[in-house]
Scaffold this active site. Structure first.
Site, short mmCIF file in Angstrom:
data_model
loop_
_atom_site.label_atom_id
_atom_site.label_comp_id
_atom_site.label_asym_id
_atom_site.label_seq_id
_atom_site.Cartn_x
_atom_site.Cartn_y
_atom_site.Cartn_z
N CYS A 13 0.81 -1.23 0.00
CA CYS A 13 0.00 0.00 0.00
C CYS A 13 0.84 1.28 0.00
CB CYS A 13 -0.95 -0.02 1.19
SG CYS A 13 -1.94 -1.52 1.25
N HIS B 50 -2.46 7.95 6.32
CA HIS B 50 -2.70 6.64 5.69
C HIS B 50 -4.05 6.10 6.18
CE1 HIS B 50 -1.82 2.83 3.81
NE2 HIS B 50 -2.04 2.19 4.95
N GLU C 29 -0.40 4.92 13.67
CA GLU C 29 -0.05 6.11 12.90
C GLU C 29 -0.23 7.37 13.73
OE1 GLU C 29 -0.90 8.41 8.66
OE2 GLU C 29 -2.23 6.77 9.26
N LYS D 115 -9.24 8.23 2.61
CA LYS D 115 -9.73 6.86 2.41
C LYS D 115 -11.15 6.69 2.94
CE LYS D 115 -5.32 4.34 2.36
NZ LYS D 115 -4.38 5.45 2.68
N HIS E 53 -9.69 2.10 0.18
CA HIS E 53 -8.24 1.88 0.15
C HIS E 53 -7.84 1.31 -1.21
CE1 HIS E 53 -4.25 1.12 1.13
NE2 HIS E 53 -4.35 0.34 2.18
N PHE F 254 1.69 -3.64 3.92
CA PHE F 254 2.02 -4.96 4.47
C PHE F 254 3.51 -5.24 4.25
CE2 PHE F 254 -2.33 -7.37 4.27
CZ PHE F 254 -2.85 -6.47 5.17
#
Length: 414
Positions: free
Chosen positions: A163, A303, A314, A334, A339, A400
Site C-alpha cells: 500500500c 494513511h 499512525e 480513504k 483503500h 504490508f
C-alpha cells in the site's frame, strides 16, 4: 540537487474519472462505497467496495487492443493521458532518453489471473490459456505500456511495496530527477483488485469492514467504532519534472515536491508497529530532506485505513512527530475513496497537491467520535472541508511487510 515540480496530474477513482471530479467529490465529502457489482458477493462477509464507475476504455484503446490489457493497465493509461494532457507535454520536442516511467501496483493483473485459472479448472485441466495471460497479469506491465505508448526510453520500472507502492514510485521519481538522471518522469500507480480472491483474502485476515448494512459510512478512520477498511480501485498519475525543464518549456507548475522518506517497521507481516516507529522514521526523513521543521507542515493526509491498530499506531507516530504543532490539520481521504492499495499513495498525493493549490483541507467523513487517546491533539478535519492556508502538505502511506513512504508537497513559488 535539482528542484522537482509537478506539472500534470490524472486520476481514475471511485469518486470520479478526472482530477476535477475526484477533487470536487473529496471536498463535498462524498462516499464512494457501494454494493459490489464486479462479482456475486452473496456468500462473502463483505459485500461492498469502492468501485470505479462509468469508466470507458474506448478513448484510450482500439477494441482489438483491450484483450491485451488487464483493467489495472487500462486505468493506468487513462490517468496518465489526463496528466500528460494537463502538462502539455510535446514528446517530439523533448529528449525521450531522459523521460521515464516509475509505476506502482500491488496486485497487478489479479482479475486476469483469477479468470485464467478459473477457465483452466473448468476445462478439466486442459491448458488453454490466453496468449496475453502472462503480459496481462505481471505487475510491471503498466510501466512498460506507458513507455511504449509515448516512446519514452528513460528509467522504467515498477515499485511493489504493497500500500506504499505508488508513494514509493513518486519518491523514486523525485530522487532520479533531483540527482540529474532524468528530466521528466511519469509516476503513480494503479489497481483493479475488487475480485473474489482479494475480498475473500482480506476477509480471512479480518482486515475489511463487514458493515454491509451501513456501507456508505463503513470507512471511519480514527473513530472509536472503526472496524476495518473498505477496498477501492483506480489509478493516479503525476508528471514530475525538473524545475529547469518546466521553466524552459513554460509549463504550468502545480506544486513542488521537496521531501520523501522511505523506511520500514521491521515488525510484522501485516501489522504496523504499535508505537508507529516506522511511520515516525519515514516522516522524520521526509522533513529532514525538505529542510523544514514539524511546525511548518500544515496538513497531513494520513494513511488511516480505518483499522483499529493501524490508525492508532499512525496517530502515535504523528503525535510524537508533531507534538509542537497542535494546529496541524489531519484528515483521511480513504474515508471516501476506500483503500486503493498500491494506487492509494498516488491519489492521496494528488489530494495533497490540490490542497496546497486551493488552500482546502478535504475532510474525513463518517467519523463521529475520535479515539479518546488522541482527541484534541490535532485539528482533525471531520465531516466538512476546511479552508486553510497550506504551504506544506505531507502524504503518509504504509504497506504490508512494514513498508513506509512519506512525501511532502509545497505550494509553488518562484
Amino acid at each position: 540537487m535539482k528542484r522537482v515540480v509537478i506539472t500534470g496530474i490524472g486520476a481514475i477513482t471511485p469518486l470520479g474519472n478526472t482530477v476535477n471530479d475526484f477533487w470536487s467529490a473529496l471536498v463535498s465529502g462524498k462516499s464512494g462505497a457501494k454494493p459490489i457489482t464486479k462479482f456475486d458477493a452473496t456468500n462473502f462477509k463483505t459485500k461492498f467496495a469502492c468501485e470505479v464507475t462509468g469508466f470507458e476504455p474506448s478513448p484510450y484503446f482500439e477494441k482489438a487492443e483491450l484483450r491485451k490489457y488487464d483493467l489495472f493497465t487500462q486505468y493506468a493509461i487513462a490517468s496518465v493521458q489526463e496528466a500528460v494532457t494537463q502538462a502539455q507535454l510535446d514528446f517530439d520536442s523533448l529528449n525521450r532518453d531522459r523521460i521515464g516511467v516509475i509505476w506502482a501496483s500491488g496486485d497487478g493483473g489479479v482479475s486476469t489471473f483469477e479468470e485464467q485459472i478459473g477457465a483452466f479448472n473448468a476445462g478439466n485441466g486442459i491448458p488453454r490459456f490466453n496468449p496475453f495471460f502472462i503480459s496481462k497479469r505481471i505487475s510491471n506491465i503498466a510501466s512498460g505500456v506507458i513507455s511504449i505508448k509515448y516512446g519514452l526510453r528513460g528509467v522504467n520500472y515498477t515499485t511493489s511495496a504493497a500500500c506504499s507502492a505508488s508513494n514509493t514510485a513518486i519518491i523514486d521519481a523525485f530522487n532520479y530527477i533531483r540527482w540529474g538522471k532524468a528530466d521528466i518522469i511519469i509516476a503513480g500507480g494503479s489497481e483493479a483488485s475488487i475480485t473474489e480472491s482479494s475480498i475473500g483474502g482480506f476477509n480471512a485476515s479480518k482486515a475489511l469492514s463487514t458493515s454491509n448494512d451501513n456501507y456508505l459510512s463503513a470507512s471511519k478512520p480514527f473513530d472509536v467504532n472503526r472496524n476495518g477498511f473498505v477496498l477501492g480501485e483506480g489509478a493516479g498519475a503525476l508528471i514530475l519534472e525538473s524545475y529547469d525543464s518546466a521553466i524552459q518549456r513554460k509549463a504550468n507548475i502545480l506544486a513542488e515536491i521537496v521531501g520523501g522518506g522511505l523506511a520500514a517497521d521491521a515488525y510484522h507481516l501485516t501489522g504496523t508497529h504499535p508505537e508507529g516507529d516506522g511511520a515516525y522514521l519515514g516522516m522524520r526523513l521526509a522533513l529532514e530532506e525538505a529542510e523544514i521543521s514539524p511546525s511548518e507542515i500544515d496538513y497531513v493526509n494520513a494513511h488511516a485505513t480505518s483499522t483499529p491498530m493501524g490508525d492508532r499506531s499512525e496517530l502515535k507516530a504523528v503525535e510524537r512527530m508533531f507534538a509542537s504543532n497542535p494546529q496541524l490539520s489531519v484528515s483521511a481521504t480513504k474515508s471516501m475513496t476506500g483503500h486503493l492499495l498500491g494506487a492509494a499513495g498516488a491519489i492521496e498525493a494528488i489530494a495533497c497537491i490540490k490542497a496546497v493549490q486551493e488552500d482546502i483541507v478535504p475532510p474525513t467523513i463518517n467519523t463521529t467520535e475520535i479515539d479518546p487517546e488522541f482527541k484534541g491533539k490535532f485539528d482533525f478535519v471531520l465531516g466538512t472541508a476546511k479552508s486553510k492556508k497550506i504551504k506544506y502538505a505531507m502524504s503518509n502511506t504504509f504497506g504490508f511487510g512494514g513498508h513506509v513512504a512519506c512525501s511532502i508537497f509545497k505550494k509553488f513559488t518562484d
